[in-house]
Write a protein that holds these residues in place. Structure first.
Motif, PDB file in Angstrom:
ATOM      1  N   ILE A 188       7.539 -14.143  -9.098  1.00 48.69           N
ATOM      2  CA  ILE A 188       6.133 -13.795  -9.771  1.00 48.69           C
ATOM      3  C   ILE A 188       6.553 -12.218 -10.275  1.00 48.69           C
ATOM      4  O   ILE A 188       7.112 -11.557  -9.600  1.00 48.69           O
ATOM      5  N   PRO A 189       5.873 -11.909 -11.535  1.00 48.21           N
ATOM      6  CA  PRO A 189       6.030 -10.706 -11.820  1.00 48.21           C
ATOM      7  C   PRO A 189       5.548  -9.592 -10.923  1.00 48.21           C
ATOM      8  O   PRO A 189       4.362  -9.828 -10.502  1.00 48.21           O
ATOM      9  N   ARG A 190       6.275  -8.508 -10.720  1.00 51.34           N
ATOM     10  CA  ARG A 190       5.928  -7.544  -9.834  1.00 51.34           C
ATOM     11  C   ARG A 190       4.738  -6.673 -10.303  1.00 51.34           C
ATOM     12  O   ARG A 190       4.031  -6.247  -9.560  1.00 51.34           O
ATOM     13  N   GLY A 191       4.803  -6.332 -11.620  1.00 45.41           N
ATOM     14  CA  GLY A 191       3.745  -5.542 -12.251  1.00 45.41           C
ATOM     15  C   GLY A 191       3.111  -6.371 -13.824  1.00 45.41           C
ATOM     16  O   GLY A 191       4.061  -6.949 -14.369  1.00 45.41           O
ATOM     17  N   ILE A 192       2.095  -6.061 -13.796  1.00 46.08           N
ATOM     18  CA  ILE A 192       1.569  -6.503 -15.097  1.00 46.08           C
ATOM     19  C   ILE A 192       0.645  -5.455 -15.633  1.00 46.08           C
ATOM     20  O   ILE A 192      -0.204  -4.898 -15.204  1.00 46.08           O
ATOM     21  N   ARG A 246       0.146  -3.900   4.261  1.00 45.50           N
ATOM     22  CA  ARG A 246      -0.254  -4.338   5.507  1.00 45.50           C
ATOM     23  C   ARG A 246      -0.999  -5.719   5.506  1.00 45.50           C
ATOM     24  O   ARG A 246      -1.013  -6.348   6.409  1.00 45.50           O
ATOM     25  N   SER A 247      -1.397  -6.095   4.243  1.00 41.45           N
ATOM     26  CA  SER A 247      -1.949  -7.190   4.074  1.00 41.45           C
ATOM     27  C   SER A 247      -0.912  -8.194   3.637  1.00 41.45           C
ATOM     28  O   SER A 247       0.187  -8.119   3.229  1.00 41.45           O
ATOM     29  N   LYS A 248      -1.250  -9.625   3.913  1.00 40.16           N
ATOM     30  CA  LYS A 248      -0.219 -10.765   3.630  1.00 40.16           C
ATOM     31  C   LYS A 248      -0.021 -10.728   2.118  1.00 40.16           C
ATOM     32  O   LYS A 248       1.065 -10.918   1.701  1.00 40.16           O
ATOM     33  N   ARG A 249      -1.203 -10.487   1.305  1.00 41.94           N
ATOM     34  CA  ARG A 249      -0.999 -10.465  -0.133  1.00 41.94           C
ATOM     35  C   ARG A 249      -2.076  -9.460  -0.443  1.00 41.94           C
ATOM     36  O   ARG A 249      -3.206  -9.577   0.024  1.00 41.94           O
ATOM     37  N   SER A 250      -1.835  -8.584  -1.443  1.00 41.75           N
ATOM     38  CA  SER A 250      -2.746  -7.611  -1.888  1.00 41.75           C
ATOM     39  C   SER A 250      -2.453  -7.469  -3.483  1.00 41.75           C
ATOM     40  O   SER A 250      -1.430  -7.624  -3.815  1.00 41.75           O
ATOM     41  N   ILE A 251      -3.438  -6.944  -4.061  1.00 40.49           N
ATOM     42  CA  ILE A 251      -3.300  -6.185  -5.628  1.00 40.49           C
ATOM     43  C   ILE A 251      -3.665  -4.645  -5.656  1.00 40.49           C
ATOM     44  O   ILE A 251      -4.645  -4.334  -4.832  1.00 40.49           O
ATOM     45  N   ILE A 252      -2.615  -3.995  -6.104  1.00 37.48           N
ATOM     46  CA  ILE A 252      -3.093  -2.526  -6.421  1.00 37.48           C
ATOM     47  C   ILE A 252      -3.436  -2.578  -7.877  1.00 37.48           C
ATOM     48  O   ILE A 252      -2.265  -2.842  -8.857  1.00 37.48           O
ATOM     49  N   GLN A 283       8.270   8.140  -7.157  1.00 38.78           N
ATOM     50  CA  GLN A 283       7.839   7.736  -6.089  1.00 38.78           C
ATOM     51  C   GLN A 283       7.331   6.230  -6.426  1.00 38.78           C
ATOM     52  O   GLN A 283       7.430   5.407  -5.871  1.00 38.78           O
ATOM     53  N   LEU A 284       6.444   6.325  -7.483  1.00 36.42           N
ATOM     54  CA  LEU A 284       5.818   5.058  -7.925  1.00 36.42           C
ATOM     55  C   LEU A 284       6.997   3.953  -8.370  1.00 36.42           C
ATOM     56  O   LEU A 284       6.912   2.976  -7.867  1.00 36.42           O
ATOM     57  N   LEU A 285       7.920   4.585  -9.045  1.00 39.53           N
ATOM     58  CA  LEU A 285       9.015   3.677  -9.635  1.00 39.53           C
ATOM     59  C   LEU A 285       9.672   3.193  -8.272  1.00 39.53           C
ATOM     60  O   LEU A 285       9.956   1.665  -8.173  1.00 39.53           O
ATOM     61  N   THR A 286       9.846   3.815  -7.385  1.00 42.45           N
ATOM     62  CA  THR A 286      10.767   3.543  -6.195  1.00 42.45           C
ATOM     63  C   THR A 286       9.643   2.465  -5.227  1.00 42.45           C
ATOM     64  O   THR A 286      10.251   1.432  -4.908  1.00 42.45           O
ATOM     65  N   GLU A 287       8.591   2.604  -5.263  1.00 47.81           N
ATOM     66  CA  GLU A 287       7.658   1.818  -4.435  1.00 47.81           C
ATOM     67  C   GLU A 287       7.889   0.391  -5.250  1.00 47.81           C
ATOM     68  O   GLU A 287       7.621  -0.717  -4.443  1.00 47.81           O
ATOM     69  N   MET A 288       7.580   0.228  -6.539  1.00 48.93           N
ATOM     70  CA  MET A 288       7.511  -0.951  -7.388  1.00 48.93           C
ATOM     71  C   MET A 288       8.803  -1.870  -7.013  1.00 48.93           C
ATOM     72  O   MET A 288       8.685  -3.018  -7.060  1.00 48.93           O
ATOM     73  N   ASP A 289       9.887  -1.004  -7.453  1.00 51.63           N
ATOM     74  CA  ASP A 289      11.353  -1.693  -7.437  1.00 51.63           C
ATOM     75  C   ASP A 289      12.245  -0.778  -7.008  1.00 51.63           C
ATOM     76  O   ASP A 289      13.161  -0.360  -7.730  1.00 51.63           O
ATOM     77  N   GLY A 290      12.272  -0.622  -5.586  1.00 51.69           N
ATOM     78  CA  GLY A 290      13.296   0.295  -4.971  1.00 51.69           C
ATOM     79  C   GLY A 290      14.284  -0.637  -4.089  1.00 51.69           C
ATOM     80  O   GLY A 290      14.275  -1.599  -4.045  1.00 51.69           O
ATOM     81  N   PHE A 291      14.699   0.230  -3.090  1.00 47.74           N
ATOM     82  CA  PHE A 291      15.645  -0.282  -2.095  1.00 47.74           C
ATOM     83  C   PHE A 291      14.974  -1.235  -1.035  1.00 47.74           C
ATOM     84  O   PHE A 291      15.526  -2.196  -0.860  1.00 47.74           O
ATOM     85  N   GLN A 292      13.843  -0.833  -0.754  1.00 46.73           N
ATOM     86  CA  GLN A 292      12.887  -1.397   0.315  1.00 46.73           C
ATOM     87  C   GLN A 292      11.694  -2.049  -0.388  1.00 46.73           C
ATOM     88  O   GLN A 292      10.459  -1.693   0.081  1.00 46.73           O
ATOM     89  N   THR A 293      11.809  -2.931  -1.509  1.00 50.92           N
ATOM     90  CA  THR A 293      10.692  -3.588  -2.133  1.00 50.92           C
ATOM     91  C   THR A 293      10.115  -4.919  -1.320  1.00 50.92           C
ATOM     92  O   THR A 293      10.987  -5.687  -1.179  1.00 50.92           O
ATOM     93  N   GLN A 294       8.811  -5.305  -1.393  1.00 50.61           N
ATOM     94  CA  GLN A 294       8.266  -6.237  -0.827  1.00 50.61           C
ATOM     95  C   GLN A 294       7.603  -6.983  -1.778  1.00 50.61           C
ATOM     96  O   GLN A 294       7.071  -6.274  -2.876  1.00 50.61           O
ATOM     97  N   VAL A 297       2.843  -7.384  -2.671  1.00 54.34           N
ATOM     98  CA  VAL A 297       2.223  -6.504  -3.494  1.00 54.34           C
ATOM     99  C   VAL A 297       2.454  -6.531  -4.852  1.00 54.34           C
ATOM    100  O   VAL A 297       3.649  -6.521  -5.293  1.00 54.34           O
ATOM    101  N   ILE A 298       1.384  -6.855  -5.735  1.00 54.65           N
ATOM    102  CA  ILE A 298       1.391  -6.894  -7.259  1.00 54.65           C
ATOM    103  C   ILE A 298       0.717  -5.837  -7.733  1.00 54.65           C
ATOM    104  O   ILE A 298      -0.514  -5.677  -7.261  1.00 54.65           O
ATOM    105  N   VAL A 299       1.337  -5.035  -8.530  1.00 57.10           N
ATOM    106  CA  VAL A 299       0.811  -3.967  -9.239  1.00 57.10           C
ATOM    107  C   VAL A 299       0.157  -4.419 -10.558  1.00 57.10           C
ATOM    108  O   VAL A 299       0.893  -4.899 -11.501  1.00 57.10           O
ATOM    109  N   LEU A 300      -1.199  -3.955 -10.841  1.00 57.72           N
ATOM    110  CA  LEU A 300      -1.668  -4.178 -12.298  1.00 57.72           C
ATOM    111  C   LEU A 300      -1.991  -2.630 -12.622  1.00 57.72           C
ATOM    112  O   LEU A 300      -2.535  -1.893 -11.780  1.00 57.72           O
TER     113      LEU A 300
END
Length: 615
Positions: A188-192, A246-252, A283-294, A297-300
């Motif tokens: 799924i798209p990580r960010g919209i 921390r949530s199973k699924r979440s939206i930022i 830091q935002l770019l790393t959190e969205m698609d970095g070495f340890q990305t999950q 979390v979907i970012v809008l």
């Protein structure tokens, strides 16, 4: 330690600057301290400690600071370290105080000086303690408001953006049934990114996504990450994503992303503040698609300035998908009015008022329509009416679009000139086949507008040379009418000339409609391109002037042919101030055709632009 003991203080990370004008106890010199562009090094909401070697302060002055350091909500620091010994200390009651009587006035002055140095050192430590305590409390109150329960907003609450809702529908389905996509190997798209002008419902659509998916919703504004202290924005980004994971699924959802992810410059001309902003973006770019990305979390994000965003944020893997949202069309506006008007007591049925008001509000966003309805209700209440009338809604549309009435600021002669000018626009639009007749003509002075012609919105995607020439002709109709009826034109035609000139230049410079310039496109404005010669610029000016001249002649021909109808329309405007479309045919006679819609041509320069075509 030979009369000196370590004093523990909060560690500042950054450039070292010498403290001037501060005299520490003891030898009266100040060591190098970290200040200015430095930031607290924070890790897991604790503060790293640094030992500063300073002279021992008297126990009497430092005791208060030692006890106050425990009440700062987790802040550790400003502990005086080990107590001064009786042989090495410089307390007022120590060994030096015993020889006071035998040393005369010099000893008294020395003691007074040491006392002042002691107070200065204590105030310095207290100031550091206060600043650090406020910073840490700022970190604890990080941005991000969590809606643990669904937001309560559904897609049915978002009106006028059907295409955008379809774009994000599969995102909701993924949040509801993620395994169905994972079995197929789909990601799924990580960010919209929601892009559109203000008031079209970007935030409402983001809340509807969270409401439909029934998952936690974390909200932050782009400006929430700006902070006067170095490194605070980075810590806020880390904390926000840590909470979301921390949530199973979440939206930022990050509103107004352009204040956070603005394109970086090659040189840091803004100094430390600009460098800190870049670190926050990194830091935002790393959190969205970095070495340890999950992937849970979907970012809008939303913005109305997508042109200024950093390219690294727009690449696939971060904001994979861009959803463009525009102001609603006539059907979308009708839905808006129906939903809002159902909450009010109306003099006419909703199904009758909503289509009419949708036609009279071209270019209005959902927020604008909500404001119109509220203004109409306020006016009805002001006049002690029990229901909202069509006149209230029409007045509110004009009030929102153009401003308050200014009846006392125009003379009868100027009012007649306004009527002639607006009648000229309406006459040209009425007798050109490919232009729709005006919906409403008004000569009421509002805001910066002396009068206006309401002509709806464009239903054309492409514009031919003939259609663009028609629009220029309508623009020039007001000036031509003034010249032929009143003998001379006025400054009221200033904005009409500006728009007509810009349109004619664009036809020649960008669209290849010049007879002598050929198909060469000179770019926006022509003169912005350094390789354009002076001879070519003169040729462009001549071609644009030729288009304006031919349409000016055409407008004069139409006004001469329908001079009687023009004067009759002027008298009707002076009598009623407002003329509606059903009254035009009675004055101007049968119309040749009724094809297409244009925009607003107004004296004084406020309008939505003909055909929605922009240069």
């Amino acid at each position: 330690m030979g009369g000196r003991s370590p004093c523990r203080a909060l560690a500042f990370m950054g450039s070292k600057r010498k403290v001037s004008g501060l005299s520490l106890p003891g030898n009266g010199t100040a060591s190098f301290l970290t200040t200015g562009s430095s930031v607290l090094h924070i890790h897991n909401s604790n503060v790293t400690l640094l030992s500063l070697d300073s002279n021992t302060l008297p126990l009497q002055a430092r005791g208060g600071l030692n006890t106050s350091s425990t009440g700062s909500g987790g802040v550790v620091g400003l502990s005086p370290g080990t107590a001064a010994t009786s042989s090495g200390g410089r307390g007022l009651g120590g060994a030096r105080g015993q020889g006071l009587a035998g040393q005369g006035g010099g000893a008294l002055d020395q003691l007074a000086g040491e006392a002042l140095q002691t107070i200065g050192g204590a105030l310095f430590e207290a100031t550091c303690f206060y600043i650090a305590s406020r910073i840490i409390m700022g970190v604890r109150n990080l941005c991000g408001k969590t809606f643990v329960k669904p937001t309560g907003v559904k897609f049915s609450d978002v009106i006028g953006v059907d295409e955008a809702k379809q774009e994000v529908q599969e995102l909701v389905e993924y949040l509801k049934e993620p395994m169905r996509y994972k079995k197929l190997g789909a990601k799924i798209p990580r960010g919209i990114l929601l892009v559109g002008p203000p008031g079209v419902g970007k935030t409402m659509l983001a809340r509807a996504i969270a409401g439909e998916a029934s998952c936690p919703f974390y909200y932050a504004s782009g400006s929430d990450f700006a902070n006067p202290y170095w490194g605070m924005g980075v810590q806020k980004i880390k904390k926000l994503f840590h909470q979301a994971r921390r949530s199973k699924r979440s939206i930022i959802f990050i509103d107004e992303l352009d204040s956070l992810a603005r394109a970086r410059k090659s040189s840091l001309s803004g100094g430390s503040a600009e460098m800190d902003a870049e670190n926050t973006l990194n830091q935002l770019l790393t959190e969205m698609d970095g070495f340890q990305t999950q992937d849970n979390v979907i970012v809008l994000a939303s913005t109305n300035r997508a042109d200024v965003l950093d390219r690294a944020a727009m690449r696939p893997g971060r904001f994979d998908r861009k959803v463009f949202m525009d102001v609603p069309d006539v059907q979308g506006r009708e839905e808006h009015f129906k939903r809002l008007l159902k909450k009010f007591t109306l003099a006419k049925p909703v199904d009758e008022l909503a289509p009419l008001m949708a036609r009279m509000s071209p270019g209005y966003s959902g927020a604008d329509i909500e404001n119109v309805v509220n203004e109409a209700a306020l006016r009805a209440a002001k006049h002690n009416r029990t229901s909202v009338t069509e006149d209230d809604l029409s007045w509110a549309t004009e009030r929102t679009g153009f401003g308050v009435e200014r009846r006392g600021k125009i003379t009868p002669a100027e009012l007649r000139r306004t009527a002639v000018h607006e009648a000229g626009h309406a006459l040209i639009a009425y007798f050109i086949p490919d232009v729709q007749a005006p919906i409403k003509i008004s000569i009421i002075n509002r805001g910066k507008v002396g009068g206006y012609n309401l002509m709806g919105e464009s239903n054309h995607t492409y514009h031919t040379e003939a259609r663009l020439r028609d629009e220029i002709c309508v623009f020039l109709g007001g000036r031509v009418a003034e010249e032929m009826v009143l003998g001379e034109a006025s400054s009221g035609a200033y904005d009409d000339l500006r728009k007509a000139s810009a349109l004619s230049r664009g036809m020649v410079e960008n669209l290849g409609y010049g007879k002598r310039t050929g198909l060469l496109s000179y770019g926006a404005g022509g003169q912005g391109a350094g390789e354009v010669s002076q001879a070519a610029l003169r040729l462009l000016e001549e071609e644009a002037q030729s288009i304006l001249g031919s349409e000016y002649t055409r407008a004069k021909t139409l006004v001469q042919k329908h001079r009687k109808e023009l004067e009759a329309l002027v008298e009707l405007l002076l009598k009623n101030e407002v003329v509606h479309e059903h009254e035009l045919e009675a004055v101007l006679g049968p119309r040749v055709a009724d094809v297409g819609v244009v925009g607003i041509a107004g004296e004084g320069g406020v309008g939505y632009g003909f055909g929605g075509w922009r240069l």
